[in-house]
Design a protein around this motif. Sequence first.
Motif, PDB file in Angstrom:
ATOM      1  N   LEU A 146       0.815  -1.218   0.000  1.00  0.00           N
ATOM      2  CA  LEU A 146       0.000   0.000   0.000  1.00  0.00           C
ATOM      3  C   LEU A 146       0.853   1.274   0.000  1.00  0.00           C
ATOM      4  O   LEU A 146       0.419   2.320  -0.460  1.00  0.00           O
ATOM      5  N   TYR A 164      -5.493   7.402  -3.133  1.00  0.00           N
ATOM      6  CA  TYR A 164      -5.856   7.355  -1.713  1.00  0.00           C
ATOM      7  C   TYR A 164      -6.570   8.642  -1.285  1.00  0.00           C
ATOM      8  O   TYR A 164      -7.422   8.612  -0.393  1.00  0.00           O
ATOM      9  N   LEU A 262      -7.778   0.365   3.009  1.00  0.00           N
ATOM     10  CA  LEU A 262      -6.935   1.558   3.090  1.00  0.00           C
ATOM     11  C   LEU A 262      -7.238   2.358   4.362  1.00  0.00           C
ATOM     12  O   LEU A 262      -6.319   2.822   5.049  1.00  0.00           O
TER      13      LEU A 262
END
Length: 275
Positions: A146, A164, A262
């Motif tokens: 990530l 993001y 996330l």
Amino acid sequence: MKTIVITGMTSGIGKALFYDLAKKNNHVIGIARSPEKLKAIKAELNAYNVETLTADLSDFSSLETLVQKLEKIIPSGLDVLVNNAAIVPSSKMTTNAGFEMQYQVNHLSVAYLSLSVLPLLDKKNGRIITTASNAHKRAKFDVHDLEATKRYHPLRSYMRTKLYNIMLMFSLNETTLKQTNIKAYAVHPGLVKTPIGTKHASRMHAFFWRLFTKRGMHPNEALSSYHYLIDAKTHPENLYYYQARAIKYAKLIDHQKNRDTLFQKTKDDLKTLTQ
Ligand SMILES: NC(=O)c1ccc[n+]([C@@H]2O[C@H](COP(=O)([O-])OP(=O)(O)OC[C@H]3O[C@@H](n4cnc5c(N)ncnc54)[C@H](OP(=O)(O)O)[C@@H]3O)[C@@H](O)[C@H]2O)c1
């Protein structure tokens, strides 16, 4: 007159927006990392209601101090937070806290600042606007990487952080902000002639960025979405805007599991930063 906080307002899009909002008689608080640049801007705008605060978004303690200062300066509340600062360094950099630099500056700091000023935004039924980019459409969502640290490539890392930005605004709206009258948005400014690709950059990357943005617009031409989202009387419905119109974002953002993954990692990482 609105009270508006903008990060990354010493150059490019943030600077253009800061000047514009100040000249429209808002109370504008600018945040950036260079005290010299901030001093010069404050001097130029001394006829207006502006304040500037130095903070380095790659340094978590600097962010904590910033939030304490904001709480003192604007006890009556905040109408809009504009998360605009970002970087695209050519080579892999790591923050003192051990995170990949773009991940911390472009994403984690956005999450920390947005969550920290919620009590201030709550007093004004405020809005959060984060500068994302359509470059996010070329990003992969890799649950195993990530932070995009494997085989570092500046653009891969940048595209992920811009992805993001939108995912985080979506997650905030569907979780933390659900029971409030605060709403979060993301903006694609378009291709804009700014020096972003020349900072912390190799000569080759800087050269290509200058070449690439030759056809880009002037920062003043990239402000309509911000004005729309700041001025709208009621909270606009959609999440992602370009030139004051709602536009589509990458399909992978619609996957709840991606957003939850996330958001959970972001909260976990913020926990390690605050310990
Ligand atoms: N330009 C484009 O074509 C384009 C396209 C899509 C999206 N965007 C997005 O637009 C936003 C603004 O970018 P821009 O093109 O206007 O870039 P820019 O001119 O480089 O402005 C970035 C701002 O962020 C500040 N900043 C960088 N690192 C910081 C840190 N660690 N702590 C505090 N402030 C920091 C910079 O300060 P210094 O002045 O000290 O460098 C500057 O004020 C970014 O989110 C970018 O991803 C840009």
